[in-house]
Design an enzyme around this catalytic site. Structure first.
Site, PDB file in Angstrom:
ATOM      1  N   HIS A  44      29.725  33.046  42.216  1.00  0.00           N
ATOM      2  CA  HIS A  44      31.160  33.245  42.432  1.00  0.00           C
ATOM      3  C   HIS A  44      31.740  34.086  41.313  1.00  0.00           C
ATOM      4  O   HIS A  44      31.193  34.143  40.218  1.00  0.00           O
ATOM      5  CB  HIS A  44      31.909  31.918  42.564  1.00  0.00           C
ATOM      6  N   HIS A  94      35.451  34.789  39.344  1.00  0.00           N
ATOM      7  CA  HIS A  94      36.834  34.357  39.124  1.00  0.00           C
ATOM      8  C   HIS A  94      37.713  35.593  38.976  1.00  0.00           C
ATOM      9  O   HIS A  94      37.359  36.526  38.256  1.00  0.00           O
ATOM     10  CB  HIS A  94      36.955  33.573  37.810  1.00  0.00           C
TER      11      HIS A  94
END
Ligand code: ZN
Length: 135
Positions: free
Chosen positions: A98, A100
């Site tokens: 992932h 951010h």
């Protein structure tokens, strides 16, 4: 496999979705560092950047640019951090790749930084030589 980010990315758990396409979902982080802190999640499971295919990694970065551009306008931010952690030592806590997106303002007190250390030119050469062996 019981991966929370797989469930979020694929809509098995409801999310505040900012963007979705065939390969990615972008959601608001439930524990935001700043207003608008979002996560780019591939729908397919890859633990980290070592596992993600080049093409998917490239698309994630392009999506990061798209989201940051839109969020900067929408949230009137002064800048943003695009942060991607790999491995527990680097602060990764969910082992599903992932990125951010953290909108920043000049007066915020968020710390996404580190202390700078002195390094000798000899040490710099050693590191350069060692890394180049693997490229
Ligand atoms: Zn996953």
């Amino acid at each position: 496999m019981d991966c929370i980010f797989c469930k979020l990315a694929n809509g098995e758990i409801p999310t505040a979705t900012l963007y979705e396409d065939d390969e990615f979902r972008v959601i608001l982080d439930q524990g935001p560092a700043t207003k608008g802190h979002a996560l780019i999640l591939p729908k397919q499971h890859f633990a980290n950047i070592y596992e993600i295919p080049d093409e998917t990694a490239a698309k994630a970065m392009i999506l990061g640019k798209k989201m940051a551009t839109a969020m900067t306008k929408a949230l009137h931010s002064d800048g943003f951090n695009l942060v991607q952690n790999n491995g527990e030592a680097a602060g990764q806590t969910v082992f599903h790749f992932h990125m951010h997106i953290i909108p920043r303002h000049n007066d915020d007190t968020v710390n996404v930084g580190w202390e700078k250390h002195k390094v000798s030119s000899e040490r710099i050469k050693d590191i350069t030589d060692e890394v180049r062996k693997y490229l």
